[in-house]
Each structure stands twice: as structure tokens, then as C-alpha cells.
Design an enzyme around this catalytic site. Structure first.
Site, PDB file in Angstrom:
ATOM      1  N   ARG A 101       0.878  -1.176   0.000  1.00  0.00           N
ATOM      2  CA  ARG A 101       0.000   0.000   0.000  1.00  0.00           C
ATOM      3  C   ARG A 101       0.909   1.218   0.000  1.00  0.00           C
ATOM      4  O   ARG A 101       1.654   1.428   0.964  1.00  0.00           O
ATOM      5  CB  ARG A 101      -0.907  -0.019   1.238  1.00  0.00           C
ATOM      6  CG  ARG A 101      -1.659   1.282   1.458  1.00  0.00           C
ATOM      7  CD  ARG A 101      -2.762   1.170   2.477  1.00  0.00           C
ATOM      8  NE  ARG A 101      -3.934   0.528   1.899  1.00  0.00           N
ATOM      9  CZ  ARG A 101      -5.161   0.588   2.406  1.00  0.00           C
ATOM     10  NH1 ARG A 101      -5.384   1.256   3.529  1.00  0.00           N
ATOM     11  NH2 ARG A 101      -6.167  -0.023   1.824  1.00  0.00           N
ATOM     12  N   HIS A 128      -7.215   0.803  -6.602  1.00  0.00           N
ATOM     13  CA  HIS A 128      -7.466  -0.059  -5.443  1.00  0.00           C
ATOM     14  C   HIS A 128      -8.121  -1.344  -5.979  1.00  0.00           C
ATOM     15  O   HIS A 128      -9.306  -1.596  -5.764  1.00  0.00           O
ATOM     16  CB  HIS A 128      -8.365   0.664  -4.439  1.00  0.00           C
ATOM     17  CG  HIS A 128      -8.358   0.068  -3.061  1.00  0.00           C
ATOM     18  ND1 HIS A 128      -7.607  -1.053  -2.720  1.00  0.00           N
ATOM     19  CD2 HIS A 128      -9.004   0.436  -1.918  1.00  0.00           C
ATOM     20  CE1 HIS A 128      -7.804  -1.329  -1.452  1.00  0.00           C
ATOM     21  NE2 HIS A 128      -8.646  -0.447  -0.934  1.00  0.00           N
ATOM     22  N   GLN A 131     -10.121  -3.888  -3.724  1.00  0.00           N
ATOM     23  CA  GLN A 131     -11.437  -3.374  -3.342  1.00  0.00           C
ATOM     24  C   GLN A 131     -12.442  -3.613  -4.464  1.00  0.00           C
ATOM     25  O   GLN A 131     -13.560  -4.086  -4.226  1.00  0.00           O
ATOM     26  CB  GLN A 131     -11.331  -1.864  -3.043  1.00  0.00           C
ATOM     27  CG  GLN A 131     -12.641  -1.236  -2.628  1.00  0.00           C
ATOM     28  CD  GLN A 131     -13.107  -1.736  -1.275  1.00  0.00           C
ATOM     29  OE1 GLN A 131     -12.346  -1.717  -0.307  1.00  0.00           O
ATOM     30  NE2 GLN A 131     -14.347  -2.196  -1.183  1.00  0.00           N
ATOM     31  N   ASP A 223     -17.386   7.111  -1.749  1.00  0.00           N
ATOM     32  CA  ASP A 223     -16.116   6.982  -1.027  1.00  0.00           C
ATOM     33  C   ASP A 223     -15.896   8.308  -0.304  1.00  0.00           C
ATOM     34  O   ASP A 223     -16.611   9.292  -0.550  1.00  0.00           O
ATOM     35  CB  ASP A 223     -14.976   6.682  -2.018  1.00  0.00           C
ATOM     36  CG  ASP A 223     -13.624   6.420  -1.334  1.00  0.00           C
ATOM     37  OD1 ASP A 223     -13.608   6.223  -0.093  1.00  0.00           O
ATOM     38  OD2 ASP A 223     -12.581   6.416  -2.030  1.00  0.00           O
ATOM     39  N   CYS A 263     -16.536   1.721   0.191  1.00  0.00           N
ATOM     40  CA  CYS A 263     -15.368   0.864   0.473  1.00  0.00           C
ATOM     41  C   CYS A 263     -14.974   0.906   1.946  1.00  0.00           C
ATOM     42  O   CYS A 263     -14.310  -0.013   2.416  1.00  0.00           O
ATOM     43  CB  CYS A 263     -14.195   1.292  -0.399  1.00  0.00           C
ATOM     44  SG  CYS A 263     -13.780   3.037  -0.186  1.00  0.00           S
ATOM     45  N   ARG A 291     -13.664  -8.722   0.797  1.00  0.00           N
ATOM     46  CA  ARG A 291     -12.234  -8.453   0.612  1.00  0.00           C
ATOM     47  C   ARG A 291     -11.438  -9.722   0.906  1.00  0.00           C
ATOM     48  O   ARG A 291     -10.494 -10.059   0.203  1.00  0.00           O
ATOM     49  CB  ARG A 291     -11.777  -7.325   1.555  1.00  0.00           C
ATOM     50  CG  ARG A 291     -12.410  -5.971   1.298  1.00  0.00           C
ATOM     51  CD  ARG A 291     -11.946  -5.366  -0.007  1.00  0.00           C
ATOM     52  NE  ARG A 291     -10.509  -5.275  -0.082  1.00  0.00           N
ATOM     53  CZ  ARG A 291      -9.773  -4.285   0.440  1.00  0.00           C
ATOM     54  NH1 ARG A 291     -10.362  -3.283   1.046  1.00  0.00           N
ATOM     55  NH2 ARG A 291      -8.455  -4.267   0.324  1.00  0.00           N
TER      56      ARG A 291
HETATM   57  N1   CP Z   1     -11.425  -0.213   2.060  1.00  0.00           N
HETATM   58  C1   CP Z   1     -10.177  -0.298   2.536  1.00  0.00           C
HETATM   59  O1   CP Z   1      -9.200  -0.532   1.802  1.00  0.00           O
HETATM   60  O2   CP Z   1     -10.082  -0.142   3.878  1.00  0.00           O
HETATM   61  P1   CP Z   1      -8.737   0.024   4.714  1.00  0.00           P
HETATM   62  O3   CP Z   1      -8.113   1.334   4.310  1.00  0.00           O
HETATM   63  O4   CP Z   1      -9.172   0.010   6.142  1.00  0.00           O
HETATM   64  O5   CP Z   1      -7.815  -1.112   4.383  1.00  0.00           O
HETATM   65  N1  NVA Z   2      -9.987   6.772  -1.458  1.00  0.00           N
HETATM   66  C1  NVA Z   2      -9.646   6.303  -0.127  1.00  0.00           C
HETATM   67  C2  NVA Z   2      -9.913   4.843  -0.005  1.00  0.00           C
HETATM   68  C3  NVA Z   2      -9.599   4.232   1.323  1.00  0.00           C
HETATM   69  C4  NVA Z   2      -9.808   2.755   1.353  1.00  0.00           C
HETATM   70  C5  NVA Z   2      -8.197   6.629   0.176  1.00  0.00           C
HETATM   71  O1  NVA Z   2      -7.351   6.493  -0.711  1.00  0.00           O
HETATM   72  O2  NVA Z   2      -7.905   7.029   1.305  1.00  0.00           O
END
Ligand code: CP
Ligand code: NVA
Length: 304
Positions: A101, A128, A131, A223, A263, A291
Site C-alpha cells: 500500500r 485499489h 477493493q 467513497d 469501500c 475483501r
Molecule cells: N477499504 C479499505 O481498503 O479499507 P482500509 O483502508 O481500512 O484497508
Molecule cells: N480513497 C480512499 C480509499 C480508502 C480505502 C483513500 O485512498 O484514502
């Protein structure tokens, strides 16, 4: 040759359907411990916080018989403590897969380029994919099909939307987007998605009016307005996204059997009211659960 999952545009519609079928099968065996990843280790290299992604990968790897190592922002310090190249090469000598990440898409592309093991994108600024896989698994669970459905995404044209748009059109779901000026999705990703949509005979409509977007839509998706790393823009964004909230008045225009998706994490009373996200149309925790199953399907595909 090793395969990575950086973005879903690198996967065919059939491959995506194969992953969703596999995720459904894994869901049916919920709680069953398997030995597919016996003797294999997976490194989670995270530059940002996480609940769902971290926990579902750790539990998923465990349930497949493998071993997981969480390496948070202070450990690896990608590109700062040492080069991404050296991180990729070093980890490849220890583990069988890297789940990362990162802030910048370039970092995960570079990790994948130099790693000798599969690299899975656990979110970057552009995508993502994990997701989106769980999301379309959830959509098929709810409707039993993809074709003929319309998903309306209201808000920021961000990482979550990019992957979701590509996943949807690859499996034949029509996509509508409504967001304020300045927050449109990345034009290159839209262009590519339009190509996929042409092949699968579905549509992508981008606009400004949330009412137009949600009219008759089967799936309503939101989101956060402020993604991780954009915290300094919070005040400005909250002001500019006003009018893009998913609420009961707007949902009167959606299909009567619509489902609401997010999400997570969510901010109640900003992008969505509590009434909607905690209401009877919401499937947010099915998405969160999926997930686990979708990522196990990805791990099986890339690591077996
Ligand atoms: N939706 C999602 O990726 O959640 P987290 O940021 O908690 O992993
Ligand atoms: N768009 C958000 C998604 C989190 C799962 C971010 O990048 O923070």
C-alpha cells in the site's frame, strides 16, 4: 513468468470473472483452513494505515496455510531508508509475495518491476484493485448478474473509482459518475476504460449532476471526499463536495431495489448520511467481508 496485480486493466474480463467465481467458492468454504500456501510467506508493505486490507490479507494468508509479515510505515520506509529496487530485491529473497500500500503508483510499479515475486497493489493514489474485486463480487451476490446493471458513483474520481470503473465495464456493468469540477477521474484511465466498455457493450457516463447519475441506478457507490494523504485539503474539499452527499432525498431517484456501497472507512453525514449507510439498502459489510474471499482468490491465482 510471475504475474502481479497492480491494476485491473491488466486482467481480461474472463480472468476477473474467474477470480470472482473462485472468491465465491472460497466464501462457501468460509472458516476452512487450507494448505495451498504452506511454506510460503507474504510481506505486507504498508505506507498508510489500514483496517480491512491489512486484516483481510493477514487472515486470508493464514487461512490458506501461509505466513504473513506486516511491515508498517516506519519499518521499510520505501525509497527513503533504501531504494525501492533494493527493497524489492531483498524481500524477493525472503518471501513469496509482496502486498504493498503506497502513496505513489510509481512506487508499486517499480516494486513489481524489480521484485522476483508477485506484487499485489493494496491501494495507491491511482488504483485499489482488491477493493474493486470484492465490490463486483458483492454486486453479483446481490443481483445474481452483471449485465444490464448500472452503478452510479458520486464524489471524487479517485483510486477507488478508477478500479471500480474498470472492473465494472470489464464484466458488463454500466458506469455513471458525478463529481464537482476539478475532481474528475484520470483521463487516461477513463480512455482505457471506454475501450473496455466498447468491447463489453456497456457505457460510461461522466457528469456533474448527482441526480442525473443516480436516476434508476441499481448500485449507488460513495467513497470519502478526502483520501489518505490529502488531509491538508480537507476544508476545501468538504466545501466543494457539498451537494454530492448520498442522502434519502437523492436516493428517491435510484432504482427502488438499489444497493448502497462504500469501500470504508466512511464519514457519516459527509459523503453519506447515517440513515443511508446504516439503512436497509446498505451492503457495506458484505463488501468488507468479500475483501477476504476476493484476495484469497488473487493469492491462489498468483502463488499456486
Ligand atoms: N477499504 C479499505 O481498503 O479499507 P482500509 O483502508 O481500512 O484497508
Ligand atoms: N480513497 C480512499 C480509499 C480508502 C480505502 C483513500 O485512498 O484514502
Amino acid at each position: 513468468m510471475k504475474r502481479d496485480l497492480i491494476r485491473l486493466s491488466d486482467y481480461s474480463g474472463d480472468e476477473i470473472l474467474g477470480l470472482i467465481d473462485s472468491a465465491d467458492r472460497l466464501k462457501k468454504q468460509k472458516g476452512k483452513l487450507r494448505a495451498d500456501l504452506e511454506g510460503k510467506s507474504v510481506a505486507l508493505v504498508f505506507q498508510k494505515p489500514s483496517n480491512r486490507t491489512r486484516v483481510s490479507f493477514e487472515v486470508g494468508v493464514y487461512e490458506l496455510g501461509g505466513h504473513c509479515l506486516y511491515l508498517g510505515p516506519d519499518e521499510i520506509n520505501l525509497g527513503k531508508r533504501e531504494t525501492t529496487h533494493d527493497v524489492a530485491k531483498t524481500l524477493s529473497r525472503y518471501v513469496h509475495c509482496i502486498v504493498a500500500r503506497v502513496f505513489d503508483n510509481k512506487d508499486i510499479v517499480e516494486l513489481a518491476k524489480y521484485a522476483d515475486v508477485p506484487v499485489i497493489n493494496a491501494l495507491c493514489d491511482l488504483y485499489h484493485p482488491c477493493q474493486a474485486l470484492a465490490d463486483i463480487q458483492t454486486i453479483r451476490e446481490q443481483f445474481g448478474r452483471f449485465k444490464g446493471l448500472t452503478l452510479a458513483y458520486v464524489g471524487d474520481g479517485n483510486n477507488v473509482f478508477h478500479s471500480l470503473m474498470v472492473a465494472c465495464v470489464k464484466v458488463g456493468i454500466n458506469v455513471r459518475f458525478a463529481g464537482p469540477k476539478g475532481y474528475d477521474p484520470n483521463p487516461d484511465i477513463v480512455r482505457q476504460a471506454r475501450e473496455f466498455a466498447r468491447k463489453s457493450k456497456c457505457t460510461i457516463e461522466l457528469g456533474r449532476d448527482p441526480k442525473e447519475a443516480v436516476k434508476g441506478a441499481n448500485v449507488i457507490y460513495a467513497d470519502v471526499w478526502v483520501s489518505m494523504g490529502q488531509e491538508k485539503e480537507t476544508q476545501k474539499r468538504v466545501k466543494e463536495f457539498k451537494g454530492y452527499q448520498i442522502n434519502a432525498a437523492l436516493m428517491k431517484l435510484a432504482h427502488k431495489d438499489y444497493v448502497f456501497m462504500h469501500c470504508l472507512p466512511a464519514h457519516r453525514e459527509l459523503e453519506v448520511t447515517a440513515e443511508i449507510i446504516d439503512g436497509k439498502h446498505s451492503v457495506i459489510f458484505d463488501q468488507a467481508e468479500n475483501r477476504l474471499h476476493a484476495q484469497k482468490a488473487v493469492l491462489l491465482k498468483l502463488l499456486k
